[in-house]
Design a protein around this motif. Structure first.
Motif, short mmCIF file in Angstrom:
data_model
loop_
_atom_site.label_atom_id
_atom_site.label_comp_id
_atom_site.label_asym_id
_atom_site.label_seq_id
_atom_site.Cartn_x
_atom_site.Cartn_y
_atom_site.Cartn_z
N UNK A 258 0.90 -1.12 -0.04
CA UNK A 258 -0.04 -0.08 -0.07
C UNK A 258 0.79 1.37 -0.03
N UNK A 259 1.94 1.27 0.79
CA UNK A 259 2.72 2.54 0.70
C UNK A 259 3.42 2.28 -0.72
N UNK A 260 3.88 1.64 -1.22
CA UNK A 260 4.45 1.52 -2.60
C UNK A 260 3.69 2.13 -3.52
N UNK A 261 2.43 1.73 -3.59
CA UNK A 261 1.48 2.05 -4.48
C UNK A 261 1.02 3.65 -4.40
N UNK A 262 0.98 4.16 -2.97
CA UNK A 262 1.02 5.46 -2.60
C UNK A 262 2.02 6.51 -3.16
N UNK A 263 3.24 5.88 -3.05
CA UNK A 263 4.68 6.54 -3.60
C UNK A 263 4.50 6.73 -5.05
N UNK A 264 4.01 5.77 -5.78
CA UNK A 264 4.07 5.72 -6.99
C UNK A 264 2.90 6.76 -7.53
N UNK A 265 1.75 6.78 -7.00
CA UNK A 265 0.82 7.91 -7.37
C UNK A 265 1.42 9.31 -6.88
N UNK A 266 1.95 9.46 -5.74
CA UNK A 266 2.60 10.59 -5.67
C UNK A 266 3.69 11.31 -6.49
N UNK A 267 4.40 10.23 -7.19
CA UNK A 267 5.52 10.53 -7.82
C UNK A 267 5.25 10.59 -9.30
N UNK A 268 3.97 10.14 -9.65
CA UNK A 268 3.54 10.20 -11.30
C UNK A 268 2.34 10.80 -11.17
N UNK A 269 2.06 12.05 -10.59
CA UNK A 269 0.81 12.61 -10.48
C UNK A 269 0.18 12.93 -11.76
N UNK A 270 1.05 13.51 -12.89
CA UNK A 270 0.58 14.12 -13.84
C UNK A 270 0.92 13.01 -15.01
N UNK A 271 1.54 12.02 -14.73
CA UNK A 271 1.66 10.65 -15.67
C UNK A 271 1.29 9.43 -15.26
N UNK A 272 -0.05 9.18 -14.84
CA UNK A 272 -0.65 7.86 -14.50
C UNK A 272 -0.07 6.51 -15.27
N UNK A 273 0.16 6.83 -16.38
CA UNK A 273 0.21 5.73 -17.11
C UNK A 273 1.87 5.15 -16.83
N UNK A 274 2.63 5.93 -16.02
CA UNK A 274 4.02 5.53 -15.62
C UNK A 274 3.91 4.93 -14.29
N UNK A 275 2.79 4.69 -13.75
CA UNK A 275 2.78 4.12 -12.42
C UNK A 275 2.91 2.50 -12.56
N UNK A 276 3.68 2.26 -11.47
CA UNK A 276 3.37 0.72 -11.40
C UNK A 276 2.30 0.06 -10.54
N UNK A 277 1.60 -0.53 -11.21
CA UNK A 277 0.30 -0.98 -10.40
C UNK A 277 0.57 -1.91 -9.14
N UNK A 278 -0.38 -2.08 -8.36
CA UNK A 278 -0.30 -2.89 -7.25
C UNK A 278 -0.32 -4.37 -7.78
N UNK A 279 -0.68 -5.03 -8.57
CA UNK A 279 -0.49 -6.20 -8.87
C UNK A 279 0.84 -6.73 -9.27
#
Length: 130
Positions: free
Chosen positions: A86-107
């Motif tokens: 959960x913390x890693x997913x939150x970090x992904x969201x915070x660091x890729x706010x403007x580029x959601x396609x760059x986020x690594x998903x939870x799975x």
């Protein structure tokens, strides 16, 4: 980490003790394993205090002695655990706010931790927060 007096008896010296495990010679532990164990408890090399001397043995090119001065950092580094997802997913969201396609998903994060935990590291502060 244990504390011991220096040979002259004047200084309290924090010492990283590495347990080689049952029947395993401590001298046979790879330096990177020692350094990782130190990082897990918040100790990292002090750039001003590292020394590595290679052995003269022709049969072992990796043999030698390392003397490394460690310093406390206020954070530690360890392998990621499933409880960190959960913390890693939150970090992904915070660091890729403007580029959601760059986020690594939870799975994908769960898969990486499950199948290759030693290559997925987490930095945590003294409270244990990622």
């Amino acid at each position: 980490v244990v504390h011991r007096l220096s040979d002259c008896g004047n200084f309290d010296v924090p010492t990283v003790v590495v347990d080689g495990g049952e029947g395993k010679d401590v001298s046979a532990i790879a330096l990177h394993d020692v350094m990782f164990r130190a990082a897990e408890i918040g100790l990292v090399p002090d750039p001003a205090g590292c020394f590595l001397a290679r052995g003269k043995s022709t049969s072992c090119s990796e043999c030698g002695v390392a003397i490394i001065r460690l310093r406390r950092t206020g954070y530690s580094i360890r392998c990621a655990r499933m409880g960190d997802v959960d913390a890693l997913v939150s970090i992904e969201a915070a660091n890729w706010k403007d580029q959601p396609e760059m986020r690594t998903n939870q799975l994908k994060i769960e898969d990486r931790i499950r199948n290759n935990p030693q290559c997925n590291l987490v930095v945590q502060d003294e409270t244990g927060a990622c």
